[in-house]
Design a protein around this motif. Structure first.
Motif, short mmCIF file in Angstrom:
data_model
loop_
_atom_site.label_atom_id
_atom_site.label_comp_id
_atom_site.label_asym_id
_atom_site.label_seq_id
_atom_site.Cartn_x
_atom_site.Cartn_y
_atom_site.Cartn_z
N LYS A 168 1.12 -1.20 -0.30
CA LYS A 168 -0.07 0.22 -0.26
C LYS A 168 1.11 1.59 -0.15
O LYS A 168 1.85 1.47 1.24
N VAL A 169 0.23 2.02 -1.18
CA VAL A 169 1.61 3.34 -1.13
C VAL A 169 0.66 4.84 -0.77
O VAL A 169 0.84 5.89 -0.77
N GLY A 170 -1.10 4.40 -0.60
CA GLY A 170 -2.03 5.54 -0.33
C GLY A 170 -3.64 5.06 -0.47
O GLY A 170 -3.68 4.30 -0.66
N PHE A 171 -4.04 5.39 -0.30
CA PHE A 171 -5.43 6.19 0.89
C PHE A 171 -6.37 7.31 -0.27
O PHE A 171 -5.99 8.24 0.59
N ILE A 172 -7.22 6.84 -0.66
CA ILE A 172 -8.39 8.14 -1.33
C ILE A 172 -9.68 8.40 -0.75
O ILE A 172 -10.07 6.99 -1.18
N PRO A 173 -9.83 8.36 0.16
CA PRO A 173 -11.69 8.95 0.64
C PRO A 173 -12.25 8.91 -0.14
O PRO A 173 -11.75 10.24 -1.40
N THR A 174 -13.11 8.57 -1.33
CA THR A 174 -14.88 9.53 -2.25
C THR A 174 -15.62 8.86 -1.91
O THR A 174 -16.02 10.07 -2.25
N GLY A 175 -16.08 8.06 -0.85
CA GLY A 175 -17.38 7.96 -0.47
C GLY A 175 -17.87 6.48 0.09
O GLY A 175 -16.95 5.07 -0.37
N LYS A 176 -19.02 6.81 0.38
CA LYS A 176 -19.63 5.09 0.76
C LYS A 176 -20.00 3.71 0.47
O LYS A 176 -20.71 4.26 -1.19
N GLY A 177 -18.95 2.48 0.34
CA GLY A 177 -19.38 1.79 -0.25
C GLY A 177 -18.85 1.84 -1.93
O GLY A 177 -19.27 1.66 -3.18
N THR A 178 -17.69 2.40 -1.76
CA THR A 178 -16.77 2.55 -2.68
C THR A 178 -16.49 0.80 -3.60
O THR A 178 -16.40 0.49 -3.80
N HIS A 179 -17.15 1.42 -4.55
CA HIS A 179 -16.83 -0.12 -5.65
C HIS A 179 -16.69 -0.51 -6.59
O HIS A 179 -15.33 -1.84 -7.50
N GLY A 180 -16.79 0.13 -8.07
CA GLY A 180 -16.59 0.45 -8.84
C GLY A 180 -15.34 1.65 -9.72
O GLY A 180 -15.27 2.32 -9.43
#
Length: 350
Positions: free
Chosen positions: A233-245
């Motif tokens: 793992k080199v990073g994480f990007i919060p996007t929204g609830k239930g990130t899927h496709g």
């Protein structure tokens, strides 16, 4: 014979594009001669109705619906772009072929637990993702007969993408929260990273440097270095609830990310790895899996718990249509799309 042709195949076919743009041959208008004359259609597997709906994207009308085996999960273009395969993983488990020139289904091919389907980059093998059986089942692509298997030390293997040289894949395992790297030449797992959460779709960056992995429980996208034997793992990007496709834009500059748990789509800029837009479905929804249209102007996503298909304008983020289909629509595909060949899922082209 093992997959010794894979690296040579990609080196000859991709050339310098491999190092600069993985998606260089999937831009608008770059159709393979294999799909010349194929009508544009959107195929929607309705998991709870055990059917596939066929939509004309020009009119947004459902042209017809036909039955398939139980719980169809994804509609997957074959490597040579001549067949679409419906993966049904319950009851009489099977892959049902669809002729994209006629839109008509053929005789199902019995296969164990086909949750998803991919193709090796050299086109020799179809790769059945047996989610509940913790194995990858390789079939000869021309006959769809069993060739060999690779067991994976995780639970719920579901989505994957391939390294730039075609020699490895990175697979997500949603039930155990793991990411698994597989060496296709040696036919073995080289390493497992416990990511936690519930990893879903996997897409490689245009420059091939990292993989993006949607995590439905962590509510964001993990950035993964897959260059070593074990993913990192080199990073994480919060996007929204239930990130899927995850769906690259037609020009390869943006990544469209469906957030199934909150009815939104996040837009990531590949170059900066920053979010640049957020689209909201009026009244909420459950955007799941889908495809970018051939011209890149629309994003089509199934509404998994809403029994509709959403059509987004990729320039404005506006929802253009909500098309009523069957119950539990899942991995729809827009076909044909630009690209020389398909690596599977709902439209992973190169």
């Amino acid at each position: 014979m093992r997959l010794t042709r894979a690296a040579l195949f990609l080196a000859l076919a991709a050339g310098s594009a491999r190092a600069t743009d993985i998606y260089a041959h999937t831009h608008a208008g770059m159709f393979s001669p294999a799909v010349r004359g194929v009508p544009a259609r959107v195929y929607v597997p309705n998991g709870k109705d055990h059917t596939v709906s066929e939509i004309d994207p020009a009119t947004f009308r459902v042209m017809g619906t036909f039955p398939v085996d139980r719980e169809p999960q994804h509609v997957v273009p074959s490597h040579d772009l001549k067949t679409l395969w419906v993966a049904s993983d319950e009851g009489r488990q099977s892959l049902t072929p669809i002729n994209p020139r006629t839109g008509l289904p053929g005789k199902p091919v019995p296969v164990a637990d086909p949750y998803n389907l991919y193709f090796t980059p050299d086109g020799r093998y179809a790769l059945v993702v047996a989610e509940n059986e913790a194995r990858l089942i390789f079939l000869t692509a021309d006959s769809m007969r069993p060739a060999f298997e690779i067991a994976v030390p995780c639970r719920g293997v579901n989505h994957m993408d391939f390294s730039p040289d075609g020699e490895h894949l990175l697979a997500a395992c949603e039930f155990s929260g793991d990411l698994v790297k597989v060496d296709l030449l040696a036919r073995r797992v080289t390493g497992v990273m416990h990511a936690g959460g519930m990893p879903q779709d996997v897409r490689i960056a245009p420059d091939g440097s990292v993989y993006y992995v949607a995590d439905m429980m962590a509510n964001g996208v993990r950035v993964i270095d897959g260059s070593g034997d074990t993913p990192r793992k080199v990073g994480f990007i919060p996007t929204g609830k239930g990130t899927h496709g995850l769906y690259p834009s037609r020009d390869g500059t943006r990544l469209f990310i469906s957030n199934r748990g909150e009815g939104t789509v996040s837009v990531l800029d590949f170059a900066s790895r920053h979010l640049i837009a957020r689209w909201t479905i009026p009244g909420g929804g459950s955007p799941d899996m889908g495809s970018v249209s051939a011209d890149g102007k629309q994003l089509w996503l199934s509404g998994r718990y809403s029994d509709v298909v959403y059509v987004f304008d990729t320039r404005t983020g506006k929802v253009l249509r909500q098309i009523r289909v069957g119950r539990g629509p899942h991995g729809l595909t827009y076909f044909p799309q630009p690209g020389r060949y398909s690596l599977g899922h709902t439209g992973n082209y190169r």
